[in-house]
Write a protein that holds these residues in place. Structure first.
Motif, PDB file in Angstrom:
ATOM      1  N   ASP A  23       1.968  12.327  -1.430  1.00  0.00           N
ATOM      2  CA  ASP A  23       1.420  12.179  -2.782  1.00  0.00           C
ATOM      3  C   ASP A  23       2.404  12.588  -3.872  1.00  0.00           C
ATOM      4  O   ASP A  23       2.058  13.306  -4.802  1.00  0.00           O
ATOM      5  CB  ASP A  23       0.122  12.986  -2.917  1.00  0.00           C
ATOM      6  CG  ASP A  23      -0.934  12.560  -1.917  1.00  0.00           C
ATOM      7  OD1 ASP A  23      -1.052  11.340  -1.680  1.00  0.00           O
ATOM      8  OD2 ASP A  23      -1.629  13.432  -1.370  1.00  0.00           O
ATOM      9  N   GLY A  24       3.656  12.133  -3.751  1.00  0.00           N
ATOM     10  CA  GLY A  24       4.669  12.437  -4.767  1.00  0.00           C
ATOM     11  C   GLY A  24       5.161  13.866  -4.747  1.00  0.00           C
ATOM     12  O   GLY A  24       5.797  14.318  -5.706  1.00  0.00           O
ATOM     13  N   GLY A 118       5.954  18.813  -6.940  1.00  0.00           N
ATOM     14  CA  GLY A 118       6.145  17.431  -7.352  1.00  0.00           C
ATOM     15  C   GLY A 118       7.628  17.090  -7.371  1.00  0.00           C
ATOM     16  O   GLY A 118       8.459  17.920  -7.768  1.00  0.00           O
ATOM     17  N   LEU A 119       7.964  15.890  -6.943  1.00  0.00           N
ATOM     18  CA  LEU A 119       9.370  15.477  -6.932  1.00  0.00           C
ATOM     19  C   LEU A 119       9.978  15.489  -8.325  1.00  0.00           C
ATOM     20  O   LEU A 119      11.190  15.638  -8.475  1.00  0.00           O
ATOM     21  CB  LEU A 119       9.509  14.098  -6.292  1.00  0.00           C
ATOM     22  CG  LEU A 119       9.294  14.077  -4.778  1.00  0.00           C
ATOM     23  CD1 LEU A 119       9.111  12.647  -4.281  1.00  0.00           C
ATOM     24  CD2 LEU A 119      10.452  14.756  -4.071  1.00  0.00           C
ATOM     25  N   GLU A 120       9.150  15.363  -9.348  1.00  0.00           N
ATOM     26  CA  GLU A 120       9.620  15.407 -10.727  1.00  0.00           C
ATOM     27  C   GLU A 120       9.467  16.808 -11.325  1.00  0.00           C
ATOM     28  O   GLU A 120       9.778  17.008 -12.495  1.00  0.00           O
ATOM     29  CB  GLU A 120       8.856  14.386 -11.579  1.00  0.00           C
ATOM     30  CG  GLU A 120       8.977  12.949 -11.072  1.00  0.00           C
ATOM     31  CD  GLU A 120      10.412  12.446 -11.041  1.00  0.00           C
ATOM     32  OE1 GLU A 120      11.182  12.782 -11.956  1.00  0.00           O
ATOM     33  OE2 GLU A 120      10.755  11.716 -10.089  1.00  0.00           O
ATOM     34  N   GLU A 121       8.988  17.756 -10.560  1.00  0.00           N
ATOM     35  CA  GLU A 121       8.739  19.120 -11.050  1.00  0.00           C
ATOM     36  C   GLU A 121       9.294  20.154 -10.074  1.00  0.00           C
ATOM     37  O   GLU A 121       8.615  21.117  -9.713  1.00  0.00           O
ATOM     38  CB  GLU A 121       7.228  19.329 -11.239  1.00  0.00           C
ATOM     39  CG  GLU A 121       6.621  18.352 -12.211  1.00  0.00           C
ATOM     40  CD  GLU A 121       5.114  18.265 -12.083  1.00  0.00           C
ATOM     41  OE1 GLU A 121       4.564  18.721 -11.067  1.00  0.00           O
ATOM     42  OE2 GLU A 121       4.488  17.745 -13.010  1.00  0.00           O
ATOM     43  N   ASN A 125      15.068  27.145  -9.182  1.00  0.00           N
ATOM     44  CA  ASN A 125      15.832  27.882  -8.180  1.00  0.00           C
ATOM     45  C   ASN A 125      15.801  27.181  -6.819  1.00  0.00           C
ATOM     46  O   ASN A 125      15.535  27.775  -5.783  1.00  0.00           O
ATOM     47  CB  ASN A 125      15.306  29.318  -8.055  1.00  0.00           C
ATOM     48  CG  ASN A 125      13.832  29.373  -7.704  1.00  0.00           C
ATOM     49  OD1 ASN A 125      13.067  28.491  -8.063  1.00  0.00           O
ATOM     50  ND2 ASN A 125      13.426  30.428  -6.999  1.00  0.00           N
ATOM     51  N   ILE A 126      16.131  25.882  -6.842  1.00  0.00           N
ATOM     52  CA  ILE A 126      16.272  25.133  -5.597  1.00  0.00           C
ATOM     53  C   ILE A 126      17.758  25.090  -5.242  1.00  0.00           C
ATOM     54  O   ILE A 126      18.614  25.067  -6.132  1.00  0.00           O
ATOM     55  CB  ILE A 126      15.656  23.718  -5.724  1.00  0.00           C
ATOM     56  CG1 ILE A 126      15.567  23.022  -4.359  1.00  0.00           C
ATOM     57  CG2 ILE A 126      16.393  22.881  -6.725  1.00  0.00           C
ATOM     58  CD1 ILE A 126      14.772  21.732  -4.387  1.00  0.00           C
ATOM     59  N   LEU A 134      17.580  15.244  -2.991  1.00  0.00           N
ATOM     60  CA  LEU A 134      16.282  14.727  -3.444  1.00  0.00           C
ATOM     61  C   LEU A 134      16.464  13.704  -4.567  1.00  0.00           C
ATOM     62  O   LEU A 134      15.740  12.711  -4.624  1.00  0.00           O
ATOM     63  CB  LEU A 134      15.375  15.876  -3.879  1.00  0.00           C
ATOM     64  CG  LEU A 134      14.772  16.681  -2.732  1.00  0.00           C
ATOM     65  CD1 LEU A 134      14.194  17.991  -3.234  1.00  0.00           C
ATOM     66  CD2 LEU A 134      13.729  15.862  -1.981  1.00  0.00           C
ATOM     67  N   LYS A 135      17.431  13.947  -5.436  1.00  0.00           N
ATOM     68  CA  LYS A 135      17.739  12.967  -6.483  1.00  0.00           C
ATOM     69  C   LYS A 135      18.236  11.663  -5.848  1.00  0.00           C
ATOM     70  O   LYS A 135      17.840  10.568  -6.267  1.00  0.00           O
ATOM     71  CB  LYS A 135      18.796  13.538  -7.426  1.00  0.00           C
ATOM     72  CG  LYS A 135      19.197  12.614  -8.541  1.00  0.00           C
ATOM     73  CD  LYS A 135      20.248  13.248  -9.439  1.00  0.00           C
ATOM     74  CE  LYS A 135      20.750  12.253 -10.459  1.00  0.00           C
ATOM     75  NZ  LYS A 135      21.904  12.758 -11.191  1.00  0.00           N
TER      76      LYS A 135
END
Length: 148
Positions: A23-24, A118-121, A125-126, A134-135
């Motif tokens: 789910d994103g 979320g992939l956009e959130e 600190n990754i 991921l990008k």
């Protein structure tokens, strides 16, 4: 006549990184007490052991780190990275479409938080190379070099 000099071939550590996607969102774990990257989020991951395939390592790491059972047809390589760190590395990133079980922190001695983002959130600190991968997942880029 002496044999020509040949450069020494490198032997790279190889690792698998699992993108559990739903789910994103992507499942991230915050590293703790490892001595490397502590306090930063990453995806479930680990080294490929000697004599082990990338596929077998992915199945093993999913079970060991987050208690999920995978079948090889449940995931696919979506990105490969040649990365420079303390040494040169080859990283395989696998998108996981299906799994059996619910994600559980099975390594609380090395992980102090496990949750969906979320992939956009993504959290600030990754681990930087994981953010980059991921990008690349989002853009469809299947190969990259990082840290050179």
């Amino acid at each position: 006549m002496p044999a020509p000099h040949r450069p020494q071939r490198d032997r790279y550590p190889v690792a698998v990184h699992l993108f559990f996607l739903a789910d994103g969102q992507v499942l991230l774990a915050r590293r703790a007490n490892t001595g490397w990257g502590d306090g930063h989020y990453s995806v479930p991951a680990g080294h490929v052991d000697a004599g082990e395939s990338v596929t077998a390592a992915a199945v093993r790491e999913a079970r060991e780190e987050v208690g999920l059972h995978l079948h090889p047809e449940d995931f696919a390589v979506v990105h490969v990275m040649h990365r420079r760190s303390d040494d040169d590395r080859i990283d395989f990133f696998l998108a996981v479409a299906r799994w059996e079980g619910e994600p559980t922190n099975c390594e609380s001695h090395k992980c102090d938080d496990l949750r969906w983002f979320g992939l956009e959130e993504l959290p600030p600190n990754i681990i930087p190379y994981v953010r980059h991968a991921l990008k690349c997942l989002g853009s469809g880029e299947v190969y990259s070099e990082f840290g050179w």
